[in-house]
Design an enzyme around this catalytic site. Structure first.
Site, PDB file in Angstrom:
ATOM      1  N   TYR A  97      32.804  43.899  53.219  1.00  0.00           N
ATOM      2  CA  TYR A  97      31.681  43.007  52.881  1.00  0.00           C
ATOM      3  C   TYR A  97      32.089  41.554  52.657  1.00  0.00           C
ATOM      4  O   TYR A  97      31.255  40.719  52.331  1.00  0.00           O
ATOM      5  CB  TYR A  97      30.961  43.519  51.622  1.00  0.00           C
ATOM      6  CG  TYR A  97      31.855  43.692  50.414  1.00  0.00           C
ATOM      7  CD1 TYR A  97      32.171  42.611  49.593  1.00  0.00           C
ATOM      8  CD2 TYR A  97      32.402  44.930  50.092  1.00  0.00           C
ATOM      9  CE1 TYR A  97      32.999  42.749  48.490  1.00  0.00           C
ATOM     10  CE2 TYR A  97      33.235  45.094  48.994  1.00  0.00           C
ATOM     11  CZ  TYR A  97      33.532  44.006  48.195  1.00  0.00           C
ATOM     12  OH  TYR A  97      34.349  44.148  47.116  1.00  0.00           O
ATOM     13  N   HIS A 144      37.212  44.607  44.300  1.00  0.00           N
ATOM     14  CA  HIS A 144      36.634  44.914  42.993  1.00  0.00           C
ATOM     15  C   HIS A 144      37.621  45.690  42.130  1.00  0.00           C
ATOM     16  O   HIS A 144      37.832  45.380  40.963  1.00  0.00           O
ATOM     17  CB  HIS A 144      35.342  45.719  43.150  1.00  0.00           C
ATOM     18  CG  HIS A 144      34.784  46.208  41.854  1.00  0.00           C
ATOM     19  ND1 HIS A 144      34.186  45.368  40.949  1.00  0.00           N
ATOM     20  CD2 HIS A 144      34.784  47.438  41.289  1.00  0.00           C
ATOM     21  CE1 HIS A 144      33.825  46.070  39.875  1.00  0.00           C
ATOM     22  NE2 HIS A 144      34.172  47.322  40.057  1.00  0.00           N
ATOM     23  N   ARG A 167      37.081  35.969  42.390  1.00  0.00           N
ATOM     24  CA  ARG A 167      37.735  37.267  42.264  1.00  0.00           C
ATOM     25  C   ARG A 167      38.767  37.329  43.390  1.00  0.00           C
ATOM     26  O   ARG A 167      38.405  37.391  44.556  1.00  0.00           O
ATOM     27  CB  ARG A 167      36.697  38.383  42.413  1.00  0.00           C
ATOM     28  CG  ARG A 167      37.135  39.750  41.966  1.00  0.00           C
ATOM     29  CD  ARG A 167      36.059  40.799  42.298  1.00  0.00           C
ATOM     30  NE  ARG A 167      36.156  41.221  43.686  1.00  0.00           N
ATOM     31  CZ  ARG A 167      35.201  41.880  44.350  1.00  0.00           C
ATOM     32  NH1 ARG A 167      34.051  42.158  43.767  1.00  0.00           N
ATOM     33  NH2 ARG A 167      35.370  42.233  45.608  1.00  0.00           N
TER      34      ARG A 167
HETATM   35  C1  LIG Z   1      25.401  50.698  33.872  1.00  0.00           C
HETATM   36  C2  LIG Z   1      26.412  50.585  34.954  1.00  0.00           C
HETATM   37  N1  LIG Z   1      26.031  50.617  36.241  1.00  0.00           N
HETATM   38  C3  LIG Z   1      26.931  50.548  37.228  1.00  0.00           C
HETATM   39  C4  LIG Z   1      28.266  50.435  36.977  1.00  0.00           C
HETATM   40  C5  LIG Z   1      29.288  50.359  38.110  1.00  0.00           C
HETATM   41  N2  LIG Z   1      29.875  49.036  38.205  1.00  0.00           N
HETATM   42  C6  LIG Z   1      31.051  48.746  37.620  1.00  0.00           C
HETATM   43  S1  LIG Z   1      31.486  47.140  37.819  1.00  0.00           S
HETATM   44  C7  LIG Z   1      30.110  46.802  38.736  1.00  0.00           C
HETATM   45  C8  LIG Z   1      29.881  45.412  39.257  1.00  0.00           C
HETATM   46  C9  LIG Z   1      29.944  44.376  38.196  1.00  0.00           C
HETATM   47  O1  LIG Z   1      29.782  43.098  38.735  1.00  0.00           O
HETATM   48  P1  LIG Z   1      29.861  41.803  37.837  1.00  0.00           P
HETATM   49  O2  LIG Z   1      29.042  42.013  36.618  1.00  0.00           O
HETATM   50  O3  LIG Z   1      29.537  40.627  38.652  1.00  0.00           O
HETATM   51  O4  LIG Z   1      31.365  41.766  37.344  1.00  0.00           O
HETATM   52  P2  LIG Z   1      32.691  41.543  38.224  1.00  0.00           P
HETATM   53  O5  LIG Z   1      33.235  42.912  38.504  1.00  0.00           O
HETATM   54  O6  LIG Z   1      32.309  40.812  39.446  1.00  0.00           O
HETATM   55  O7  LIG Z   1      33.603  40.761  37.368  1.00  0.00           O
HETATM   56  C10 LIG Z   1      29.334  47.949  38.875  1.00  0.00           C
HETATM   57  C11 LIG Z   1      28.074  48.024  39.633  1.00  0.00           C
HETATM   58  C12 LIG Z   1      28.635  50.412  35.616  1.00  0.00           C
HETATM   59  N3  LIG Z   1      29.916  50.318  35.243  1.00  0.00           N
HETATM   60  N4  LIG Z   1      27.701  50.483  34.640  1.00  0.00           N
END
Ligand SMILES: Cc1ncc(C[n+]2csc(CCOP(=O)(O)OP(=O)(O)O)c2C)c(N)n1
Ligand SMILES: Cc1ncc(C[n+]2csc(CCOP(=O)(O)OP(=O)(O)O)c2C)c(N)n1
Ligand SMILES: [Mg+2]
Ligand SMILES: [Mg+2]
Lengths: 327, 399, 327, 399
Positions: free
Chosen positions: B314, B305, B301
């Site tokens: 972090y 985020h 990434r």
């Molecule tokens: C059910 C739910 N819980 C929390 C969130 C908040 N949230 C959005 S993205 C994310 C992290 C996702 O991480 P990952 O699956 O590794 O995908 P990346 O963003 O790293 O591509 C979180 C916790 C959400 N969108 N939906």
């Protein structure tokens, strides 16, 4: 016209619909060979096979979620949740997903699924096989919610639901499956969603209700008629959208309204109805809007004493009507 | 009861107990190497090592032509360029929110390029701009989405950017709750199977998302029924601030395929050809009725985020710097094409110029495009009775 | 007394509580090093470490479920749901489990957990970062539900919630985090659950509301006062149990009631309040019970136009009050 | 795009793709045998073959004494006898509902016997009567539960039978929605870890239940945080009417441990000593901070799903008949003890007589025990304001 039990109407309607339209599939736990733990799908697997009567893994979120996906790709899925109490793991898929598909895509996509679930108490199902969760869903824009114990209504409503282009929840009162018998035409017909039906005319007082309580209300009404209390019984049939026209019409006619449901009192759909009446029929009211509902405990217990104490009987309805009529 | 005897008995007991290998049987060796080299924080040189150990494949062995390669490069670069422009607009205060594909375009375009548009379905997640442009979302439409304009096809300004969904591209509308789209893909695949169509449903998610119950249920549903689904996990080692170690004990998400009885494949997400190679095999399996495939793409990434995030809290900035320098899927693919003689400086300039014109045009267009009207709030709750909704709401709002 | 933002009150309260009682742990996504995506937990990880400020896997059902389990084994967990929209995957664990622990075990077990969730709109969060899901939970016997935008109230309510022996949901209005500033005592204090507070006295009309709408109502009330419309503003603070005493008292005082909430109209908690008023204050009412609520669409859209149209402003409250006052 | 090239490219692509073995590395060989022998319906002779291939362990190597063996036998037989009595009462119309432990007692007692009562926690599922009696639920209490009497400790007649929960035994109250108890166990284990207590949380479920999202989340939560949890899956090959093949593609649930990075152990649930062997090793791991263990016990369901079920609709009666004859954990353990000289006919008769007396006594007691009172419906919704609830409800009920 042949009389049929609610459970017969459920089976027969699905059978008729599936025979004519192979886009319709049925998904759920034990709906295949077993014919459903309550036998709601008996005979369907024999006639339509594994491909259209699908025993799914034990995972409600994926059952509903997969139905949503299948509806994106040309099918018209009917989902059976084994007991409505077990719809909770699928809450996210129903509320966050199915309900918002059309809106969030700005009308680009839609989600024509039906979720059927047996609800309600009276079969010694205790806390987790007796619940009435309909109010959760009636709160959700994007969902349509049917709740009924009537074999005749179920048949027409289920057909409409299957061909509705948006997600429809159909709650079938499980105690009514083998209790309520009505004349049900053999041929197919539609009953529009969002239309209540006056099941009994009267001018003293209105009972607004749905599901098996309709039948208890009718029983009470017969007894009350002997004392010249003429109760009008409005069966909502659909909880979202609510038939506000029919609600206002009966209140304006009688001036007094008793709302009855088996679901817990606080936050139940009865509150919404009372609120609508209080806002829109204020000047017609001759008495307070009274609710007679399941008590605010998590659900009826297993022991028959708990069930008896929780459930609303014709006698309790009768007593509540007398009190309000005397106001 | 057993407390006193436990210790003595444990030794002899352990012998007879069947304990599963903790590591994926095939990736095992590489994983061991990677584990040894991983560092708790900061740059993780071995994140991609597992995937990198495979022999490189030549594009002609994949049935690709130089023209295919140019297209793939174009899609990657287009996604990247749109994304970079969004950050600019965000920093200028012109748009509220960005969530990026940067660093993951190789995985996205490599998978999407294996599909047959108009037939196959895709249920992407919010980072998958690379999938979207490959399937045909236009730069204008992308820019309309980040400005939340009425004309945008995804949602007409209703949803945040990154919430894709275009019916004519067979991309169902996506939402925010993580992993719901995976289950939809299983259902789409089910419909393909029941209807006797040899279509494929792809879906994707981050490695953190695989913690969700819905992810498990989607994999299990598809595997149990042998459905034509491809689940791509874009493992960028972070879920917002949480490193992979806080999401799972295992190093390779692909190992999770063992739980479902389907293949689990690790690919180097920085190498679009490696992704493509695995994708066409997964597509072949799907079309042949052999069931789903789990593809784990090791990626980085390159951004926080989202534009709301502050990743300095972090993550060591060096980590991103080094990943950008050494593992950029766009650069790596350009270099490969150059060394293969498939791309010239001129051709590249031509592609870049074309993209710049498109991104400029899209930005201009979206900048001045119309916002939704207030009354649009009330439409499309249902197919019917929209009117009723509008009226009753205005009433309830006391107007 | 120092003034504090809502978000400061949230952090400070958790910090004070955790410093004194090591049974209290905090669990959620990104609550550790990052300090929460909205910075609600900033500083806690530094002071209490990995063991008590736990970054969990991205899986809400297990977050709540594990908190339930931890509460069985001596801890007092506070769960943070990153956005209240993402509470849906945990619906089963909250509604089927946490809420029913004491009842189903006949008082043998209890479940002292707190679930905090930022709710509400106004930050361009679109459909899935703006929802107000409190009514779902206010319908559930066994749960207690707090919803507030007040820094002072939050501090006292959160402390009470943590030491309540039953599960408590605390909805914090996310737009209020950095908007609402109030005098907040430094020392710890309790505010009982189920007690509303009159935030402004008046005798013309009552506004019953909660969360950020309280502040919009107060703004409207100031303007209305210039025209001799003296609005009483009752901030419910807790939605379950409802402070019916305070509700009836204000209605009996003014005879007119406007219920305001940001959640969708149909099936929202406003319906329950209107129903209670219609049943129990019927003879005191000088006008219909009116609700001013979020419209029945899935949620506000991303574009500022949608947000502006969805949200209830002080001006809209003012207009509604004028209409009702003139009845 | 790729549609035309897919086929040609697939061959070369497949070579380089890392495809996971579909079978658990250790159980692999046995699983292959089992797969070959399994029949779609009817008696599945190989269901237990996988577990049976291990060398038998002698009880003394497990630190067990003859007295331990008698106790284990007593618990199994007590559970069985109570269960049989329930069916009798059900057929006599005296109780509404039975859900059985029959066929699974070896797994249940074998695991529970490895625990330290008063310290460890158990979150069982509805079939786990064997766990409950081992942990100390009395026959009277069990019978009180099936009659739904007020005095029952699980729920005082509020819940159906099989919904266990006794605080003084560290058994949290259970519910009906499948797999929720698994997540609670992870939380209990978390609390042990945070509090620095070397306790263990065991939890169990059927193989069908592992399809639930909550099951995945529980495993992942516990494994990621190295929590002292033991997850036992009692694989009886049916989820009500659905055979295992409709729940999952894999044959061994233990393989799912690979997805979490913890050991997955297959045990012969008909051999209580095999279960106990794996359990004490899992307990040792848990207490040592080494994290969770998944134990799959291959068992049979000797009864219909419940007294409401008609299993003739989906299952060949022969299957049960043969399983009862050849794979009854109670009989097998008795035979073993006999052949080891640990049990005599007299001792067995003594145990049986004792159990019969207890079951008779419990039945008598429960038959005439008091039902809850109507007003008990309103108590214990919360710790406080119970009064308010009673009053307001009577009012709302129009009385
Ligand atoms: C059910 C739910 N819980 C929390 C969130 C908040 N949230 C959005 S993205 C994310 C992290 C996702 O991480 P990952 O699956 O590794 O995908 P990346 O963003 O790293 O591509 C979180 C916790 C959400 N969108 N939906
Ligand atoms: C969430 C949920 N869905 C459905 C059910 C209904 N149900 C009860 S037991 C059962 C089958 C369980 O099968 P398995 O997990 O294999 O356990 P077994 O009964 O075979 O021991 C089902 C579907 C339920 N209790 N909870
Ligand atoms: Mg990630
Ligand atoms: Mg089973």
């Amino acid at each position: 016209m042949p009389t049929k039990l609610l459970i017969e109407a459920v089976r027969e309607t699905m059978h008729q619909l599936m025979a004519k339209d192979d886009r319709i599939i049925l998904m759920g736990e034990d709906v295949g060979k077993l014919g459903g733990v309550l036998r709601t799908t008996d005979g369907l697997w024999k006639d339509f096979g594994d491909k259209r009567v699908i025993d799914t893994p034990l995972a409600e979120s994926s059952i509903v979620g997969a139905a949503i996906g299948a509806s994106f790709n040309g099918l018209l899925p009917i989902v059976e949740i084994q007991f409505s109490d077990f719809i909770m793991p699928a809450f996210n898929e129903i509320v966050s997903e199915a309900a918002r598909i059309r809106y969030r895509s700005n009308n680009d996509w839609n989600c024509p699924i039906v979720i059927r679930a047996p609800y309600g108490g009276g079969i010694h199902g205790a806390l987790y096989h007796s619940q009435s969760p309909e109010a959760f869903f009636a709160h959700v824009p994007g969902l349509k919610v049917v709740a009924t114990a009537s074999p005749k209504d179920l048949k027409g409503l289920l057909r409409t639901a299957v061909y509705d282009p948006d997600p429809v929840m159909v709650f079938e009162h499980k105690k009514a499956y083998r209790l309520i018998k009505e004349d049900v035409p053999d041929e197919e017909y539609d009953i529009p969603l969002g239309k209540a039906e006056v099941k009994r005319e009267g001018d003293s007082l209105s009972i607004i209700t749905y599901g098996i309580m309709t039948y208890h209300a009718l029983t009470a009404a017969e007894k009350l008629a002997a004392d010249d209390i003429n109760v009008e019984v409005l069966d909502l049939r659909t909880l979202r959208p609510l038939d506000t026209e029919a609600i206002y019409a009966t209140v304006q006619k009688t001036g007094k309204v008793l709302i009855v449901h088996e679901d817990n009192l606080t936050g139940g759909i009865g509150g919404e109805i009372a609120a609508l009446v209080a806002q829109h029929c204020f000047s017609y009211l001759d008495g307070p809007v009274v609710r007679l509902c399941g008590p605010d405990v998590p659900a009826m217990g297993f022991n028959h004493v708990f069930e008896g104490e929780f459930l609303i009987s014709p006698e309790r309805i009768e007593a509540a009507v007398r009190k309000l009529a005397a106001y | 009861m057993a407390s006193t005897k436990e210790k003595e008995a444990a030794d002899s007991a352990a012998q007879g107990v069947q304990v599963s290998a903790e590591i994926h049987p095939i990736a095992g060796e590489e994983a061991a190497r990677a584990d040894a080299a991983s560092s708790e924080n900061g740059y993780d040189a071995e994140h991609h090592a597992i995937a990198n150990t495979k022999p490189k494949v030549h594009y002609t062995d994949l049935g690709l032509t130089p023209d295919d390669l140019h297209k793939m490069y174009y899609f990657m670069l287009l996604a990247r360029s749109l994304d970079e422009r969004m950050w600019l607009l965000n920093r200028q205060g012109k748009i509220a929110f960005v969530i990026s594909c940067q660093g993951q375009e190789g995985a996205q375009v490599g998978l999407a390029y294996a599909l047959q548009p108009g037939k196959d379905f895709a249920c992407p997640y919010y980072r998958d701009l690379g999938i979207m442009v490959t399937l045909g979302q236009t730069p204008r439409d992308v820019m309309l989405s980040v400005f939340g304009r009425a004309e945008n096809t995804d949602s007409g300004g209703r949803q945040m950017p990154g919430h894709f969904g275009i019916r004519k591209l067979n991309v169902p509308t996506g939402s925010s709750p993580i992993a719901t789209q995976n289950v939809h893909a299983a259902g789409i695949a089910l419909a393909f199977k029941l209807r006797g169509i040899d279509g494929v449903a792809i879906t994707s998610i981050g490695e953190g998302g695989t913690s969700q119950g819905d992810w498990h249920e989607a994999m299990n549903f598809a595997a149990t029924m042998d459905l034509p689904m491809i689940m791509m996990v874009e493992n960028n080692r972070y879920a917002i601030s949480e490193p992979q170690e806080k999401q799972m004990k295992i190093r390779n998400v692909a190992d999770r395929a063992v739980a479902y009885g389907c293949p689990g494949v690790i690919v180097d997400g920085n190498d679009i050809l490696d992704v493509y190679r695995a994708s066409i095999e997964a597509v072949r399996r799907a079309r042949a009725g052999e069931g789903p495939t789990l593809i784990e793409a090791k990626v980085n990434r390159f951004t926080p985020h989202s534009s709301d995030d502050d990743d300095k809290r972090y993550r060591d900035p060096n980590e991103v710097k080094m990943a950008r320098a050494q593992q950029d899927p766009v650069t790596l693919f350009r270099d490969l094409m150059m060394s293969e003689g498939v791309l010239t400086e001129e051709k590249e300039q031509e592609i870049r110029d074309g993209i710049k014109r498109q991104v400029d045009d899209a930005t201009e267009y979206a900048l001045t495009a119309a916002d939704p009207k207030p009354e649009d709030l009330y439409t499309y709750v249902y197919a019917d009775h929209t009117e009723a909704t509008v009226e009753s709401q205005y009433e309830s709002l006391g107007e």
